[in-house]
Design a protein around this motif. Structure first.
Motif, PDB file in Angstrom:
ATOM      1  N   ARG A   1     -13.466   8.253  52.099  1.00  0.00           N
ATOM      2  CA  ARG A   1     -14.549   7.261  52.134  1.00  0.00           C
ATOM      3  C   ARG A   1     -14.163   6.083  53.030  1.00  0.00           C
ATOM      4  O   ARG A   1     -12.994   5.940  53.424  1.00  0.00           O
ATOM      5  CB  ARG A   1     -14.881   6.798  50.711  1.00  0.00           C
TER       6      ARG A   1
ATOM      7  N   LEU B   1     -12.057  -3.161  39.768  1.00  0.00           N
ATOM      8  CA  LEU B   1     -11.050  -3.985  40.469  1.00  0.00           C
ATOM      9  C   LEU B   1     -10.416  -3.197  41.606  1.00  0.00           C
ATOM     10  O   LEU B   1      -9.196  -3.201  41.782  1.00  0.00           O
ATOM     11  CB  LEU B   1      -9.974  -4.454  39.481  1.00  0.00           C
TER      12      LEU B   1
ATOM     13  N   LYS C   1     -10.985  -1.908  45.886  1.00  0.00           N
ATOM     14  CA  LYS C   1     -10.945  -2.609  47.181  1.00  0.00           C
ATOM     15  C   LYS C   1     -11.921  -3.788  47.175  1.00  0.00           C
ATOM     16  O   LYS C   1     -11.593  -4.866  47.678  1.00  0.00           O
ATOM     17  CB  LYS C   1     -11.346  -1.647  48.303  1.00  0.00           C
ATOM     18  N   LEU C   2     -13.111  -3.592  46.646  1.00  0.00           N
ATOM     19  CA  LEU C   2     -14.129  -4.645  46.720  1.00  0.00           C
ATOM     20  C   LEU C   2     -14.001  -5.627  45.552  1.00  0.00           C
ATOM     21  O   LEU C   2     -14.029  -6.842  45.751  1.00  0.00           O
ATOM     22  CB  LEU C   2     -15.531  -4.019  46.733  1.00  0.00           C
TER      23      LEU C   2
ATOM     24  N   THR D   1      -7.968   1.883  34.674  1.00  0.00           N
ATOM     25  CA  THR D   1      -6.558   1.859  34.284  1.00  0.00           C
ATOM     26  C   THR D   1      -6.078   0.406  34.205  1.00  0.00           C
ATOM     27  O   THR D   1      -6.686  -0.494  34.789  1.00  0.00           O
ATOM     28  CB  THR D   1      -5.704   2.617  35.326  1.00  0.00           C
TER      29      THR D   1
ATOM     30  N   LYS E   1      -4.252  -3.061  34.722  1.00  0.00           N
ATOM     31  CA  LYS E   1      -3.850  -3.766  35.954  1.00  0.00           C
ATOM     32  C   LYS E   1      -3.003  -4.977  35.603  1.00  0.00           C
ATOM     33  O   LYS E   1      -3.149  -5.543  34.515  1.00  0.00           O
ATOM     34  CB  LYS E   1      -5.090  -4.286  36.708  1.00  0.00           C
TER      35      LYS E   1
ATOM     36  N   TYR F   1     -14.233   9.329  42.220  1.00  0.00           N
ATOM     37  CA  TYR F   1     -14.161   8.218  43.180  1.00  0.00           C
ATOM     38  C   TYR F   1     -12.793   8.167  43.834  1.00  0.00           C
ATOM     39  O   TYR F   1     -11.905   8.895  43.416  1.00  0.00           O
ATOM     40  CB  TYR F   1     -14.477   6.879  42.510  1.00  0.00           C
TER      41      TYR F   1
HETATM   42  P1  NAP Z   1     -12.647   1.531  44.545  1.00  0.00           P
HETATM   43  O1  NAP Z   1     -11.658   0.884  45.460  1.00  0.00           O
HETATM   44  O2  NAP Z   1     -12.595   2.997  44.351  1.00  0.00           O
HETATM   45  O3  NAP Z   1     -12.514   0.802  43.134  1.00  0.00           O
HETATM   46  C1  NAP Z   1     -13.233   1.212  42.024  1.00  0.00           C
HETATM   47  C2  NAP Z   1     -12.838   0.355  40.819  1.00  0.00           C
HETATM   48  O4  NAP Z   1     -13.683   0.713  39.718  1.00  0.00           O
HETATM   49  C3  NAP Z   1     -11.378   0.593  40.389  1.00  0.00           C
HETATM   50  O5  NAP Z   1     -10.806  -0.615  39.944  1.00  0.00           O
HETATM   51  C4  NAP Z   1     -11.562   1.561  39.217  1.00  0.00           C
HETATM   52  O6  NAP Z   1     -10.533   1.500  38.227  1.00  0.00           O
HETATM   53  C5  NAP Z   1     -12.857   1.063  38.614  1.00  0.00           C
HETATM   54  N1  NAP Z   1     -13.472   2.111  37.796  1.00  0.00           N
HETATM   55  C6  NAP Z   1     -13.841   3.356  38.167  1.00  0.00           C
HETATM   56  N2  NAP Z   1     -14.298   4.043  37.090  1.00  0.00           N
HETATM   57  C7  NAP Z   1     -14.189   3.202  36.044  1.00  0.00           C
HETATM   58  C8  NAP Z   1     -14.478   3.336  34.662  1.00  0.00           C
HETATM   59  N3  NAP Z   1     -14.957   4.468  34.141  1.00  0.00           N
HETATM   60  N4  NAP Z   1     -14.215   2.287  33.848  1.00  0.00           N
HETATM   61  C9  NAP Z   1     -13.702   1.139  34.356  1.00  0.00           C
HETATM   62  N5  NAP Z   1     -13.422   0.940  35.654  1.00  0.00           N
HETATM   63  C10 NAP Z   1     -13.673   1.965  36.485  1.00  0.00           C
HETATM   64  O7  NAP Z   1     -14.142   1.195  45.019  1.00  0.00           O
HETATM   65  P2  NAP Z   1     -14.629  -0.029  45.932  1.00  0.00           P
HETATM   66  O8  NAP Z   1     -14.333   0.232  47.361  1.00  0.00           O
HETATM   67  O9  NAP Z   1     -14.147  -1.296  45.337  1.00  0.00           O
HETATM   68  O10 NAP Z   1     -16.229   0.113  45.777  1.00  0.00           O
HETATM   69  C11 NAP Z   1     -16.873   0.049  44.517  1.00  0.00           C
HETATM   70  C12 NAP Z   1     -18.326   0.508  44.648  1.00  0.00           C
HETATM   71  O11 NAP Z   1     -19.094  -0.490  45.317  1.00  0.00           O
HETATM   72  C13 NAP Z   1     -18.527   1.739  45.529  1.00  0.00           C
HETATM   73  O12 NAP Z   1     -18.263   2.921  44.803  1.00  0.00           O
HETATM   74  C14 NAP Z   1     -19.984   1.616  45.928  1.00  0.00           C
HETATM   75  O13 NAP Z   1     -20.798   2.350  45.046  1.00  0.00           O
HETATM   76  C15 NAP Z   1     -20.276   0.132  45.795  1.00  0.00           C
HETATM   77  N6  NAP Z   1     -20.642  -0.464  47.094  1.00  0.00           N
HETATM   78  C16 NAP Z   1     -21.832  -1.120  47.193  1.00  0.00           C
HETATM   79  C17 NAP Z   1     -22.181  -1.713  48.406  1.00  0.00           C
HETATM   80  C18 NAP Z   1     -23.477  -2.464  48.554  1.00  0.00           C
HETATM   81  O14 NAP Z   1     -23.835  -2.847  49.674  1.00  0.00           O
HETATM   82  N7  NAP Z   1     -24.212  -2.731  47.488  1.00  0.00           N
HETATM   83  C19 NAP Z   1     -21.320  -1.648  49.505  1.00  0.00           C
HETATM   84  C20 NAP Z   1     -20.119  -0.981  49.359  1.00  0.00           C
HETATM   85  C21 NAP Z   1     -19.778  -0.386  48.148  1.00  0.00           C
HETATM   86  P3  NAP Z   1      -8.998   1.860  38.582  1.00  0.00           P
HETATM   87  O15 NAP Z   1      -8.507   0.690  39.435  1.00  0.00           O
HETATM   88  O16 NAP Z   1      -8.347   1.905  37.274  1.00  0.00           O
HETATM   89  O17 NAP Z   1      -9.026   3.151  39.348  1.00  0.00           O
END
Ligand code: NAP
Length: 315
Positions: A92, A147, A149-150, A171, A173, A315
Motif C-alpha cells: 500500500r 496509531l 503511519k497516519l 497491539t 504501544k 491491513y
Molecule cells: P496503518 O499504518 O496500517 O495503521 C493502522 C492502525 O490501526 C495501527 O495502529 C493498528 O494497530 C490499528 N488497528 C488496526 N486494526 C485494529 C483493531 N482491530 N483494533 C484497534 N486498532 C487497530 O494505517 P494508516 O496508514 O495509519 O492508515 C489508516 C487508515 O486511514 C487507512 O487504512 C485508510 O483507510 C485511512 N485513510 C483515509 C484517508 C482519507 O483521505 N480519508 C487517507 C488515507 C488513509 P497496530 O499498530 O497494533 O497494528
C-alpha cells in the motif's frame, strides 16, 4: 530491456492525467510504465509488478505473472476483498507527506470542534450574539483510534498543539509521554474520556461497525467524532441516534459507506454533522510517485518486495 510496469488507475480525469505525468517521470530509467490498455499480450505476460488505484479486477486478471502490486492508496480493504489470497502481494501507499497532510486535517477539524465553530455558525444563521466560555486545549482530551503511519503523526501534532491526548491500537504501544491503550477495555477507556475521538484505523473485519450502538453508549456525554478512516467503521443509524439524543455533540465525516454520499442521506442536512467529500489526506502524485519509484528500483535491483499487507489481519 526495461521492465514493463502496467498502470491500472481509475480516477477523475485531472487526477489520472497527473499520474500519467508523474509516474513515468519518476520511473524514468527504472521501468517502462504504461496504461495496461496500451500493452500487448506479450508485454502483459512480462509484468511482475503493477501500479494500481481502484483497478478493475478484470484488468488485473490479464496480468498472469504479477508478483506484487503497488497501490497508490493507503486503504486497501477493497483489494484485500477482491484479490485472491494466493494472488500478488499488496503493497500500500505509505508516504510521509500523506501522514503530514492527515495530521494537518486532524488538527484543523479538531480546532473546528474545540473552538465551537459549528455552534457559532448556527448562532450566526439565527443572528444570535452569545459568548460561550473558552476552554484551553489542555482541558480537552482527544483520543485517536489507530496509531499507525497516519494516527501516530496526528496524535503527535495534537499533542504539540497542547491537547491532552490518548491513543488506541490493536497491539500494545509504548509512545514516550503519551497514554496509549489497546483491546476492548482500552477502547472503552479512550471513548469514555475523549472530548473528541478521531478514527484512523483501517477497515477490517474487526473494525467494521466498531463505532456502533454499544461503543456509543460508552462515549463521554457531549463528545464529538471525526471519521477520517473509512465509512463502514461507523454504524450510521447508531451515530444518528447518538447525535439526535445529544449524547454526541457533532460529527465530522470525510468517509462514508457509499461514496459519493447519496443525495437523500440524512447526514447532508443534519445540523450536527459536517460532511466532507473524502478529502482529508489525498495521495499527492508528485511525492507518491517518488515513493513508488524507490520501491520499484529496490525490487528490480535487489529483488526485494516492500512490506506487504498481512492478508489475515486485513491491513
Ligand atoms: P496503518 O499504518 O496500517 O495503521 C493502522 C492502525 O490501526 C495501527 O495502529 C493498528 O494497530 C490499528 N488497528 C488496526 N486494526 C485494529 C483493531 N482491530 N483494533 C484497534 N486498532 C487497530 O494505517 P494508516 O496508514 O495509519 O492508515 C489508516 C487508515 O486511514 C487507512 O487504512 C485508510 O483507510 C485511512 N485513510 C483515509 C484517508 C482519507 O483521505 N480519508 C487517507 C488515507 C488513509 P497496530 O499498530 O497494533 O497494528
Amino acid at each position: 530491456m526495461k521492465p514493463i510496469v502496467p498502470l491500472l488507475i481509475r480516477a477523475q480525469s485531472d487526477e489520472y492525467a497527473s499520474w500519467l505525468t508523474c509516474l513515468p517521470q519518476a520511473l524514468d530509467g527504472i521501468a517502462d510504465a504504461r496504461p495496461v490498455s496500451d500493452l500487448s499480450e506479450a508485454e502483459r505476460a512480462r509484468a511482475e509488478v503493477a501500479i494500481i488505484a481502484n483497478p478493475d479486477p478484470k484488468d488485473l486478471a490479464t496480468l498472469p505473472n504479477l508478483k506484487w502490486v503497488q497501490s497508490l492508496w493507503a486503504g486497501v480493504e477493497r483489494l484485500v476483498a477482491e484479490l485472491p489470497e494466493d494472488g500478488p502481494r499488496i503493497v500500500r501507499m505509505t508516504d510521509p507527506q500523506m501522514a503530514e497532510t492527515m495530521a494537518e486535517a486532524v488538527l484543523a477539524w479538531t480546532l473546528y470542534l474545540h473552538r465551537d465553530m459549528p455552534r457559532y455558525a448556527r448562532q450566526q444563521q439565527e443572528r444570535v450574539w452569545l459568548e460561550h466560555p473558552l476552554k484551553l486545549p489542555g482541558e480537552r482530551t482527544v483520543g485517536v483510534l489507530g496509531l499507525g503511519k497516519l494516527g501516530s503523526r496526528a496524535l503527535a501534532r495534537l499533542h504539540d498543539n497542547g491537547f491532552n491526548v490518548c491513543g488506541w491500537s490493536r497491539t500494545e504501544k509504548d509512545i514516550s509521554g503519551i497514554e496509549t491503550h489497546h483491546g476492548q477495555a482500552g477502547l472503552t477507556e479512550v471513548l469514555s474520556k475523549s472530548d473528541i475521538t478521531v478514527l484512523l484505523t483501517p477497515l477490517t473485519q474487526e473494525t467494521r461497525g466498531l463505532i456502533g450502538k454499544a461503543a456509543l453508549t460508552t462515549v463521554k456525554k457531549g463528545a464529538s467524532l471525526i471519521n477520517f478512516a473509512r465509512g463502514p467503521i461507523v454504524d450510521d443509524s447508531a451515530l444518528l441516534a447518538a447525535l439526535n439524543d445529544d449524547r454526541l455533540n457533532h460529527a465530522v465525516l470525510d468517509v462514508f459507506a457509499i461514496e459519493p454520499l447519496p443525495e437523500e442521506h440524512p447526514y447532508w442536512a443534519h445540523p450536527k454533522v459536517t460532511v466532507l467529500p473524502h478529502i482529508s489526506a489525498p495521495t499527492v502524485p508528485a511525492t507518491a510517485a517518488r515513493i513508488v519509484a524507490e520501491n520499484l528500483k529496490t525490487y528490480f535491483d535487489a529483488g526485494i518486495i516492500p512490506p506487504a499487507v498481512d492478508r489475515t489481519r486485513g491491513y
